[in-house]
Design a protein around this motif. Structure first.
Motif, mmCIF file in Angstrom:
data_model
loop_
_atom_site.group_PDB
_atom_site.id
_atom_site.type_symbol
_atom_site.label_atom_id
_atom_site.label_comp_id
_atom_site.label_asym_id
_atom_site.label_seq_id
_atom_site.Cartn_x
_atom_site.Cartn_y
_atom_site.Cartn_z
ATOM 1 N N LEU A 110 -5.970 -38.321 -20.650
ATOM 2 C CA LEU A 110 -6.207 -36.879 -20.693
ATOM 3 C C LEU A 110 -4.915 -36.142 -21.048
ATOM 4 N N PHE A 111 -5.019 -35.105 -21.852
ATOM 5 C CA PHE A 111 -3.836 -34.370 -22.294
ATOM 6 C C PHE A 111 -3.080 -33.762 -21.115
ATOM 7 N N THR A 112 -3.791 -33.331 -20.105
ATOM 8 C CA THR A 112 -3.139 -32.697 -18.955
ATOM 9 C C THR A 112 -2.282 -33.673 -18.157
ATOM 10 N N GLU A 113 -2.427 -34.962 -18.363
ATOM 11 C CA GLU A 113 -1.550 -35.934 -17.702
ATOM 12 C C GLU A 113 -0.095 -35.760 -18.134
ATOM 13 N N PHE A 114 0.101 -35.128 -19.276
ATOM 14 C CA PHE A 114 1.452 -34.908 -19.779
ATOM 15 C C PHE A 114 2.010 -33.554 -19.337
ATOM 16 N N ALA A 115 1.229 -32.838 -18.536
ATOM 17 C CA ALA A 115 1.651 -31.522 -18.024
ATOM 18 C C ALA A 115 1.181 -31.376 -16.579
ATOM 19 N N ARG A 116 1.487 -32.358 -15.772
ATOM 20 C CA ARG A 116 1.016 -32.365 -14.385
ATOM 21 C C ARG A 116 1.510 -31.173 -13.580
ATOM 22 N N ASP A 117 2.673 -30.656 -13.922
ATOM 23 C CA ASP A 117 3.230 -29.531 -13.169
ATOM 24 C C ASP A 117 2.434 -28.242 -13.346
ATOM 25 N N THR A 118 1.486 -28.207 -14.277
ATOM 26 C CA THR A 118 0.662 -27.019 -14.475
ATOM 27 C C THR A 118 -0.466 -26.928 -13.449
ATOM 28 N N GLY A 119 -0.782 -28.046 -12.810
ATOM 29 C CA GLY A 119 -1.884 -28.064 -11.852
ATOM 30 C C GLY A 119 -3.261 -28.086 -12.496
ATOM 31 N N MET A 120 -3.324 -28.212 -13.808
ATOM 32 C CA MET A 120 -4.610 -28.227 -14.520
ATOM 33 C C MET A 120 -5.075 -29.671 -14.722
ATOM 34 N N ASP A 121 -6.380 -29.883 -14.569
ATOM 35 C CA ASP A 121 -6.922 -31.221 -14.781
ATOM 36 C C ASP A 121 -7.633 -31.356 -16.127
ATOM 37 N N HIS A 122 -7.708 -30.266 -16.891
ATOM 38 C CA HIS A 122 -8.293 -30.293 -18.227
ATOM 39 C C HIS A 122 -7.773 -29.087 -19.017
ATOM 40 N N VAL A 123 -7.937 -29.142 -20.319
ATOM 41 C CA VAL A 123 -7.590 -28.006 -21.167
ATOM 42 C C VAL A 123 -8.861 -27.180 -21.332
ATOM 43 N N PRO A 124 -8.907 -25.966 -20.782
ATOM 44 C CA PRO A 124 -10.105 -25.133 -20.899
ATOM 45 C C PRO A 124 -10.436 -24.830 -22.364
ATOM 46 N N ASP A 125 -11.713 -24.774 -22.672
ATOM 47 C CA ASP A 125 -12.156 -24.532 -24.038
ATOM 48 C C ASP A 125 -12.193 -23.028 -24.307
ATOM 49 N N PRO A 126 -11.287 -22.514 -25.148
ATOM 50 C CA PRO A 126 -11.237 -21.077 -25.379
ATOM 51 C C PRO A 126 -12.420 -20.543 -26.178
ATOM 52 N N TYR A 127 -13.181 -21.435 -26.797
ATOM 53 C CA TYR A 127 -14.407 -20.998 -27.480
ATOM 54 C C TYR A 127 -15.325 -20.335 -26.463
ATOM 55 N N TYR A 128 -15.295 -20.851 -25.226
ATOM 56 C CA TYR A 128 -16.135 -20.311 -24.154
ATOM 57 C C TYR A 128 -15.372 -19.362 -23.242
ATOM 58 N N THR A 129 -14.108 -19.689 -22.913
ATOM 59 C CA THR A 129 -13.357 -18.855 -21.970
ATOM 60 C C THR A 129 -12.790 -17.609 -22.630
ATOM 61 N N ARG A 130 -12.583 -17.659 -23.948
ATOM 62 C CA ARG A 130 -11.969 -16.586 -24.735
ATOM 63 C C ARG A 130 -10.491 -16.393 -24.412
ATOM 64 N N ASN A 131 -9.924 -17.309 -23.614
ATOM 65 C CA ASN A 131 -8.520 -17.187 -23.223
ATOM 66 C C ASN A 131 -7.674 -18.137 -24.091
ATOM 67 N N PHE A 132 -7.405 -17.699 -25.303
ATOM 68 C CA PHE A 132 -6.677 -18.515 -26.269
ATOM 69 C C PHE A 132 -5.223 -18.720 -25.857
ATOM 70 N N ASP A 133 -4.635 -17.712 -25.225
ATOM 71 C CA ASP A 133 -3.247 -17.857 -24.778
ATOM 72 C C ASP A 133 -3.108 -18.900 -23.674
ATOM 73 N N GLU A 134 -4.068 -18.951 -22.757
ATOM 74 C CA GLU A 134 -4.032 -19.975 -21.707
ATOM 75 C C GLU A 134 -4.070 -21.368 -22.332
ATOM 76 N N THR A 135 -4.931 -21.538 -23.303
ATOM 77 C CA THR A 135 -5.027 -22.831 -23.985
ATOM 78 C C THR A 135 -3.715 -23.166 -24.676
ATOM 79 N N LEU A 136 -3.146 -22.224 -25.382
ATOM 80 C CA LEU A 136 -1.869 -22.465 -26.059
ATOM 81 C C LEU A 136 -0.757 -22.788 -25.071
ATOM 82 N N ASP A 137 -0.701 -22.072 -23.953
ATOM 83 C CA ASP A 137 0.323 -22.353 -22.941
ATOM 84 C C ASP A 137 0.228 -23.795 -22.463
ATOM 85 N N LEU A 138 -0.985 -24.228 -22.161
ATOM 86 C CA LEU A 138 -1.194 -25.581 -21.650
ATOM 87 C C LEU A 138 -0.923 -26.630 -22.727
#
Length: 152
Positions: A110-138
């Protein structure tokens, strides 16, 4: 050695093409790191289409050009073509693993394994969340983590 890395999401129009472009940019800052990067989707909904317009716009704001990328579907042969397959969430991980040949030892992480300090277990899909900046940050954080691992 050239590392062959494939990013995978559902439609290959938001997360995985963004990860492809971001990792390519970050890796280019490390001239000794040789990578071949691609992306694919587990669905066939968008084959041949460019990345989603609002995702392209958000990425362009940060200096990433997604315009030349086109969606393709993940195929079983990708296990032979890549050293590392990187799904964006558990659903895509399961879809990738369902296609894994018995003989394959290709690493899937999983991509989030390379960013464990973010506390995220997946990359949210901005197609649905509309939060493109959150996706880019992660994606940027995980790309930096992946490059750090590859440089070891």
């Amino acid at each position: 050695m050239t590392y062959r890395i494939l990013f995978v999401c559902l439609g290959n129009i938001c997360r995985s093409p963004t990860a492809e472009a971001v990792l390519r940019a970050i890796a280019s800052d490390h001239p000794t790191l040789k990578v071949h990067i691609d992306s694919a989707g587990t669905s066939d909904w968008h084959i041949g289409e460019p990345p989603y317009g609002p995702m392209q716009d958000a990425a362009q704001t940060r200096g990433y050009d997604l315009s030349r990328l086109r969606a393709r579907q993940f195929v079983v042969e990708d296990f032979d073509r890549f050293d590392l397959i990187v799904p964006m969430d558990e659903s895509n991980l399961a879809n990738v693993e369902r296609l894994r040949p018995n003989r394959s030892t290709t690493r899937v992480e999983l991509f989030t394994e390379f960013a464990r300090d973010t506390g995220m277990d997946h990359v949210p899909d901005p197609y649905y969340t509309r939060n493109f900046d959150e996706t880019l940050d992660l994606v940027e954080a995980a790309s930096r983590g992946l490059v750090a691992e590859l440089m070891r």
